[in-house]
Design a protein around this motif. Structure first.
Motif, PDB file in Angstrom:
ATOM      1  N   LEU A  64      32.098  13.444 -28.943  1.00  0.00           N
ATOM      2  CA  LEU A  64      31.283  13.411 -30.172  1.00  0.00           C
ATOM      3  C   LEU A  64      32.120  12.932 -31.334  1.00  0.00           C
ATOM      4  O   LEU A  64      31.698  12.063 -32.130  1.00  0.00           O
ATOM      5  CB  LEU A  64      30.711  14.801 -30.454  1.00  0.00           C
ATOM      6  CG  LEU A  64      29.826  14.887 -31.708  1.00  0.00           C
ATOM      7  CD1 LEU A  64      28.573  14.036 -31.539  1.00  0.00           C
ATOM      8  CD2 LEU A  64      29.444  16.312 -32.010  1.00  0.00           C
TER       9      LEU A  64
ATOM     10  N   PHE B  57      11.782  13.576 -42.699  1.00  0.00           N
ATOM     11  CA  PHE B  57      11.844  13.106 -41.316  1.00  0.00           C
ATOM     12  C   PHE B  57      13.103  13.616 -40.639  1.00  0.00           C
ATOM     13  O   PHE B  57      13.070  14.199 -39.551  1.00  0.00           O
ATOM     14  CB  PHE B  57      11.764  11.577 -41.306  1.00  0.00           C
ATOM     15  CG  PHE B  57      11.913  10.992 -39.915  1.00  0.00           C
ATOM     16  CD1 PHE B  57      12.957  10.099 -39.625  1.00  0.00           C
ATOM     17  CD2 PHE B  57      11.005  11.307 -38.903  1.00  0.00           C
ATOM     18  CE1 PHE B  57      13.067   9.532 -38.367  1.00  0.00           C
ATOM     19  CE2 PHE B  57      11.141  10.741 -37.648  1.00  0.00           C
ATOM     20  CZ  PHE B  57      12.173   9.848 -37.367  1.00  0.00           C
TER      21      PHE B  57
ATOM     22  N   ILE C 194      13.525  16.470 -37.648  1.00  0.00           N
ATOM     23  CA  ILE C 194      14.247  16.326 -36.389  1.00  0.00           C
ATOM     24  C   ILE C 194      15.289  17.450 -36.256  1.00  0.00           C
ATOM     25  O   ILE C 194      15.449  18.053 -35.177  1.00  0.00           O
ATOM     26  CB  ILE C 194      14.907  14.928 -36.302  1.00  0.00           C
ATOM     27  CG1 ILE C 194      13.834  13.856 -36.209  1.00  0.00           C
ATOM     28  CG2 ILE C 194      15.796  14.885 -35.053  1.00  0.00           C
ATOM     29  CD1 ILE C 194      14.366  12.444 -36.154  1.00  0.00           C
TER      30      ILE C 194
ATOM     31  N   VAL D 249      13.640  20.655 -35.338  1.00  0.00           N
ATOM     32  CA  VAL D 249      13.287  20.727 -33.912  1.00  0.00           C
ATOM     33  C   VAL D 249      14.519  21.061 -33.073  1.00  0.00           C
ATOM     34  O   VAL D 249      14.476  21.882 -32.160  1.00  0.00           O
ATOM     35  CB  VAL D 249      12.638  19.397 -33.445  1.00  0.00           C
ATOM     36  CG1 VAL D 249      12.477  19.413 -31.939  1.00  0.00           C
ATOM     37  CG2 VAL D 249      11.289  19.212 -34.091  1.00  0.00           C
ATOM     38  N   LEU D 250      15.620  20.406 -33.423  1.00  0.00           N
ATOM     39  CA  LEU D 250      16.848  20.667 -32.668  1.00  0.00           C
ATOM     40  C   LEU D 250      17.291  22.119 -32.857  1.00  0.00           C
ATOM     41  O   LEU D 250      17.732  22.796 -31.904  1.00  0.00           O
ATOM     42  CB  LEU D 250      17.948  19.689 -33.083  1.00  0.00           C
ATOM     43  CG  LEU D 250      17.695  18.229 -32.672  1.00  0.00           C
ATOM     44  CD1 LEU D 250      18.757  17.307 -33.244  1.00  0.00           C
ATOM     45  CD2 LEU D 250      17.638  18.105 -31.160  1.00  0.00           C
TER      46      LEU D 250
ATOM     47  N   TYR E 275      15.284  24.232 -30.734  1.00  0.00           N
ATOM     48  CA  TYR E 275      15.750  24.216 -29.359  1.00  0.00           C
ATOM     49  C   TYR E 275      16.921  25.165 -29.160  1.00  0.00           C
ATOM     50  O   TYR E 275      17.024  25.853 -28.148  1.00  0.00           O
ATOM     51  CB  TYR E 275      16.145  22.792 -28.950  1.00  0.00           C
ATOM     52  CG  TYR E 275      14.973  21.869 -28.717  1.00  0.00           C
ATOM     53  CD1 TYR E 275      15.173  20.492 -28.589  1.00  0.00           C
ATOM     54  CD2 TYR E 275      13.678  22.347 -28.647  1.00  0.00           C
ATOM     55  CE1 TYR E 275      14.121  19.629 -28.374  1.00  0.00           C
ATOM     56  CE2 TYR E 275      12.619  21.504 -28.427  1.00  0.00           C
ATOM     57  CZ  TYR E 275      12.834  20.128 -28.291  1.00  0.00           C
ATOM     58  OH  TYR E 275      11.777  19.292 -28.075  1.00  0.00           O
ATOM     59  N   VAL E 276      17.772  25.177 -30.141  1.00  0.00           N
ATOM     60  CA  VAL E 276      18.921  26.086 -30.027  1.00  0.00           C
ATOM     61  C   VAL E 276      18.439  27.541 -29.989  1.00  0.00           C
ATOM     62  O   VAL E 276      18.864  28.353 -29.146  1.00  0.00           O
ATOM     63  CB  VAL E 276      19.913  25.866 -31.185  1.00  0.00           C
ATOM     64  CG1 VAL E 276      20.943  26.977 -31.179  1.00  0.00           C
ATOM     65  CG2 VAL E 276      20.571  24.514 -31.078  1.00  0.00           C
TER      66      VAL E 276
ATOM     67  N   PHE F 195      15.551  28.518 -29.040  1.00  0.00           N
ATOM     68  CA  PHE F 195      14.872  28.693 -27.764  1.00  0.00           C
ATOM     69  C   PHE F 195      15.868  29.058 -26.677  1.00  0.00           C
ATOM     70  O   PHE F 195      15.651  29.943 -25.850  1.00  0.00           O
ATOM     71  CB  PHE F 195      14.126  27.387 -27.425  1.00  0.00           C
ATOM     72  CG  PHE F 195      13.560  27.359 -26.013  1.00  0.00           C
ATOM     73  CD1 PHE F 195      13.708  26.224 -25.224  1.00  0.00           C
ATOM     74  CD2 PHE F 195      12.872  28.438 -25.486  1.00  0.00           C
ATOM     75  CE1 PHE F 195      13.174  26.180 -23.952  1.00  0.00           C
ATOM     76  CE2 PHE F 195      12.347  28.394 -24.204  1.00  0.00           C
ATOM     77  CZ  PHE F 195      12.502  27.255 -23.428  1.00  0.00           C
ATOM     78  N   TRP F 196      17.010  28.374 -26.722  1.00  0.00           N
ATOM     79  CA  TRP F 196      18.022  28.678 -25.712  1.00  0.00           C
ATOM     80  C   TRP F 196      18.601  30.070 -25.924  1.00  0.00           C
ATOM     81  O   TRP F 196      18.844  30.808 -24.992  1.00  0.00           O
ATOM     82  CB  TRP F 196      19.140  27.627 -25.764  1.00  0.00           C
ATOM     83  CG  TRP F 196      20.199  27.866 -24.728  1.00  0.00           C
ATOM     84  CD1 TRP F 196      20.013  28.088 -23.405  1.00  0.00           C
ATOM     85  CD2 TRP F 196      21.610  27.880 -24.939  1.00  0.00           C
ATOM     86  NE1 TRP F 196      21.213  28.241 -22.753  1.00  0.00           N
ATOM     87  CE2 TRP F 196      22.227  28.121 -23.689  1.00  0.00           C
ATOM     88  CE3 TRP F 196      22.440  27.693 -26.054  1.00  0.00           C
ATOM     89  CZ2 TRP F 196      23.606  28.189 -23.530  1.00  0.00           C
ATOM     90  CZ3 TRP F 196      23.818  27.768 -25.879  1.00  0.00           C
ATOM     91  CH2 TRP F 196      24.397  28.020 -24.631  1.00  0.00           C
TER      92      TRP F 196
ATOM     93  N   LEU G  78       9.403  30.393 -24.077  1.00  0.00           N
ATOM     94  CA  LEU G  78       8.797  29.062 -24.084  1.00  0.00           C
ATOM     95  C   LEU G  78       7.539  29.014 -24.952  1.00  0.00           C
ATOM     96  O   LEU G  78       7.286  28.035 -25.643  1.00  0.00           O
ATOM     97  CB  LEU G  78       8.473  28.642 -22.648  1.00  0.00           C
ATOM     98  CG  LEU G  78       8.027  27.183 -22.461  1.00  0.00           C
ATOM     99  CD1 LEU G  78       9.104  26.241 -22.925  1.00  0.00           C
ATOM    100  CD2 LEU G  78       7.696  26.925 -21.011  1.00  0.00           C
TER     101      LEU G  78
ATOM    102  N   LEU H 190       6.921  26.552 -27.904  1.00  0.00           N
ATOM    103  CA  LEU H 190       5.893  25.510 -27.856  1.00  0.00           C
ATOM    104  C   LEU H 190       4.960  25.587 -29.040  1.00  0.00           C
ATOM    105  O   LEU H 190       4.536  24.570 -29.594  1.00  0.00           O
ATOM    106  CB  LEU H 190       5.101  25.614 -26.547  1.00  0.00           C
ATOM    107  CG  LEU H 190       5.845  25.131 -25.300  1.00  0.00           C
ATOM    108  CD1 LEU H 190       5.020  25.352 -24.050  1.00  0.00           C
ATOM    109  CD2 LEU H 190       6.208  23.653 -25.436  1.00  0.00           C
TER     110      LEU H 190
ATOM    111  N   LEU I 191       6.932  24.286 -31.867  1.00  0.00           N
ATOM    112  CA  LEU I 191       7.102  22.854 -31.637  1.00  0.00           C
ATOM    113  C   LEU I 191       5.819  22.092 -31.980  1.00  0.00           C
ATOM    114  O   LEU I 191       5.861  20.975 -32.508  1.00  0.00           O
ATOM    115  CB  LEU I 191       7.493  22.621 -30.175  1.00  0.00           C
ATOM    116  CG  LEU I 191       7.993  21.214 -29.833  1.00  0.00           C
ATOM    117  CD1 LEU I 191       9.235  20.909 -30.625  1.00  0.00           C
ATOM    118  CD2 LEU I 191       8.262  21.108 -28.363  1.00  0.00           C
TER     119      LEU I 191
END
Lengths: 114, 691
Positions: free
Chosen positions: B606, B636, B640, B643-644, B647-648, B650-651, B656, B660, B663
């Motif tokens: 990275l 915008f 994004i 959303v990321l 996801y973190v 969510f993990w 879910l 969702l 999301l």
């Protein structure tokens, strides 16, 4: 033998010059792909060292890298002006597709990560 | 396996002594009866025992046994009874009430006897059944006994009325209309006839009484008997409602006959042995089971105790197990049925019989000596030289006064079973192990009086011999009921053997070669236990003699397995084996450091990417500058990022569905914003191209 190395050096130099001509955006995408693949390789090396437990996490990690690399390649194809096939596709549309597909991929990846 | 055997031996000893106290030996009424009576007849709070009839029965029993009737509870009974006497009641209740008044000695001032007498006299005249006559006549007799003047108006007629109901076989009917006759009714009728005679004074024709005497003789022809001389009356069970049973029937007839004998001037033609047989019947019941039976027994015995025919005398042994070692004397008691003193008697022991009915020839007829202090006849046994064993003793009792012989019934021959116990000597007890060819023998003497244990060893080729002699106190050879030798292995498998008897000796020979299979090929230490038991043996033996180390060959494959030993049935409620669970071993994880190192290694590309980007020369020139598009662009990128971030999360912790849902919202937002931004960018770049 010396001729061989000379030829190789000449080859690499010409490749470099040709590559320098590519537009910046494509270079960014290429760099991104290299980054993704490198990450994938590091993960595979780790798995080779410590064993595949937990296997789902390994798959998830590797597939995320590979998937995003694939999507980046698709983006490059669509954004490349030299590509006749996608002449009428605006690059923004391609980028939007890229973002969307990446978000879906990463949702699946995160679910599978465990 | 031998444990029940040992118990059986002990039970035999106990049963032996128990058998003696019941069955063939009859005991007179004793204090055991008195205490049983107080337990049986328990008065209620108001002093009654239930109905009037039951109260009368209870009080009469108490009166005969001499139990306390002066308790304060019975004051209430007196009052209830006097109320009954004043109010109109049935003749039966009047009868019982009058009897209770007489027994308790209630105050009679408040009772109107004239009224009662007249009621009873009317009842006698109008009576249609035997029971009515019985109760009314009995009531009148009780009133007369209280001292009042009572005359029966038509004594002859009443006598005739009762006599009319009699049958030819000596039994009576209950009334004119009934067809069946019963012996129980005969007893009642006789008692009623006796009441008539007592109430009439001397008006009754003696010939009529003679006829009744003949009836009684006919009645006694129907008497039934047991083998030991007990006599009783019983009827066929034709009608279960009317059937009274042998005790009630015999009791009724006994009361009736004794009452009639008391009023008859001439003696009744009934032998003394019949009276004795009836007495034996009542006494052989022991302690009855119900209150009614108790009353019947005690009332009948009371009428027999002082009857005018003949008074039965009972012979009893206070102890039927006599010990030769303790030099017990043979003691005999002769009393009336209630244990009262008999007249001067001579008791002699005629014969002594062994269990197979052979006479002990060494014994001659002996008369027992009399101990006036304890009122017991006794005999010393040691000079008689009788050996241990179970014997039937035959006694004869005779009244010394020849006139008195008629008054008392003693019976002909009285047979009593008695046990003579003694100390059995064990002689010449030996145990030996010998080789099969009997060449050499290692003999060990057993001394069963000492606690010592022997220890032997043998292999399967040798033999074991155990022998002993048993001698009675008088020197004869003794054959016990049971003699058993038990071999018990360490694993609790047991084997029993019975020694054989020959002339004077008991011998057990075990040839181990033949017993190898029986012993299940189990080698090891066997405990040897000897059990010798008999009813007359005071020193029964049950003890371990010692142990033997047996060396047996290996079991072949087809050999029988030793039987499983019984498991303690309660052991399944005890604690069980501990279960050790086996969990899936957790996977080996790489060392923490390695994992973290690789995580860092993953960040490297990275960084390389970012550095590369700088090298290429990325810039933010394309970023819109004007306000609206700029906000959209920011939104915008922010979307994004959101959303990321989602996801973190969510993990890390979300599920879910929540993800969702979120999301969905973010996605819609992002689409809108992204569309705006990108279309703006597209239009700008299109302008650039055209421009």
């Amino acid at each position: 033998m010396a001729k061989g190395t000379n030829d190789a050096k000449l080859l690499i130099q010409s490749l470099r010059k040709a590559y320098a001509a590519t537009p910046t955006s494509l270079k960014i995408i290429d760099l991104y792909v290299v980054y993704a693949v490198a990450t994938a390789l590091i993960q595979v090396a780790y798995m080779a060292m410590v064993g595949s437990f937990p296997f789902n996490s390994f798959l998830s990690g590797v597939l995320s890298c590979v998937g995003t690399a694939v999507l980046a390649v698709c983006l490059r194809i669509q954004v490349n002006k030299d590509n006749k096939e996608f002449k009428d596709l605006p690059p923004e549309r391609a980028f939007a597709d890229f973002v969307l597909c990446n978000l879906v991929l990463h949702l699946v990846i995160m679910n599978f990560l465990g | 396996m031998a444990k029940p055997l040992v118990l059986h031996l002990l039970l035999l000893l106990i049963c032996g002594s128990a058998l003696l106290s019941s069955g063939s030996v009859i005991h007179p009424i004793s204090d055991a009866h008195r205490s049983a009576a107080t337990e049986f007849f328990v008065p209620a709070a108001d002093g009654s025992f239930g109905s009037l009839e039951e109260t009368y029965e209870a009080l009469r029993t108490f009166q005969i046994l001499g139990l306390d009737r002066s308790s304060a509870k019975f004051e209430g009974t007196c009052k209830t009874v006097s109320e009954k006497l004043s109010s109109p009641t049935t003749t039966k209740d009047l009868y019982h009430a009058l009897k209770i008044t007489a027994i308790l000695g209630c105050r009679t001032e408040s009772i109107e006897f004239d009224g009662i007498t007249s009621r009873l006299q009317t009842a006698v005249k109008d009576a249609s059944s035997l029971l009515e006559l019985y109760y009314s006549l009995g009531g009148l007799l009780t009133v007369k006994e209280q001292g009042k003047d009572v005359i029966l108006s038509d004594a002859d007629g009443t006598f005739q009325a009762i006599k009319a109901l009699s049958q030819s076989d000596g039994r009576w009917r209950y009334d004119k209309d009934s067809t069946g006759s019963s012996a129980f009714a005969a007893g009642i009728a006789l008692e009623a006839l006796a009441s008539v005679v007592s109430l009439a004074g001397s008006d009754i024709d003696q010939s009529k009484i003679a006829v009744v005497r003949k009836d009684i003789t006919k009645l006694f022809d129907r008497i039934k008997h047991y083998d030991d001389g007990t006599l009783y009356f019983d009827e066929k069970n034709v009608d279960p409602d009317q059937y009274k049973g042998p005790l009630a029937t015999s009791a009724s007839i006994t009361s009736g006959v004794t009452a009639f004998a008391a009023v008859s001037s001439e003696k009744l033609n009934i032998g003394g042995e019949k009276i004795l047989g009836l007495a034996k019947f009542f006494l052989s019941i022991g302690i009855p089971g119900t209150a009614k039976d108790f009353f019947y027994q005690i009332n009948s015995l009371a009428s027999l105790e002082n009857n005018r025919i003949s008074i039965p005398l009972v012979l009893s042994l206070p102890a039927t197990v006599l010990s030769l070692t303790a030099k017990d004397q043979l003691k005999v008691e002769v009393t009336t049925v209630f244990g009262s003193h008999a007249p001067s008697l001579a008791v002699s022991l005629l014969k002594v019989l062994t269990p197979d009915s052979k006479e002990v020839t060494s014994f001659e007829k002996k008369e027992l000596e009399y101990d006036p202090e304890n009122r017991i006849h006794f005999l010393d046994l040691s000079p008689l030289k009788i050996d241990v064993g179970k014997y039937s003793l035959i006694f004869k009792v005779s009244v010394n006064d020849p006139e008195g012989a008629d008054l008392y019934a003693t019976g002909d021959q009285i047979i009593v079973t008695a046990f003579l116990t003694g100390f059995i000597k064990v002689d010449k007890a030996e145990i030996a192990v010998s080789d099969s060819d009997a060449a050499s023998e290692s003999v060990q003497k057993l001394d069963l009086s000492k606690e010592s244990l022997i220890s032997l060893s043998a292999n399967h080729l040798q033999k074991l011999r155990l022998s002993l002699q048993l001698t009675t106190p008088l020197g004869h050879s003794f054959k016990p009921h049971q003699m058993v030798v038990k071999f018990r292995h360490e694993s609790k498998v047991e084997h029993l053997f019975v020694p054989e008897t020959s002339s004077r000796q008991y011998k057990l020979v075990l040839n181990f070669l033949g017993l190898v299979e029986k012993f299940y090929y189990l080698s090891g230490r066997y405990e040897i236990e000897l059990a010798v038991g008999d009813a007359v043996m005071e020193n029964s033996i049950l003890r371990s003699i010692g142990s033997i180390e047996l060396d047996l060959p290996e079991a072949p494959e087809k050999a029988a397995k030793p039987p499983a030993q019984p498991v303690d049935p309660l052991s399944r409620f005890g604690p069980k084996e501990e279960i050790s669970h086996i969990f899936r071993a957790p996977e080996k994880r790489p060392p923490q450091g390695l994992s973290l190192g690789f995580m860092g290694l993953t960040i490297l590309p990275l960084l390389a990417f970012l550095i590369g980007l700088l090298r290429i020369g990325v810039n933010f020139k394309g970023f819109p500058t004007s306000a609206a598009p700029a906000t959209f662009a920011i939104l915008f990128h922010g979307g994004i990022g959101a959303v990321l971030l989602l996801y973190v999360l969510f993990w890390l912790k979300l599920d879910l569905f929540t993800t969702l849902k979120a999301l969905g919202f973010l996605g819609v937002f992002l689409l809108f914003v992204g569309h705006r931004t990108l279309s703006y960018l597209a239009s700008t770049s299109a302008k650039q191209k055209t421009a």
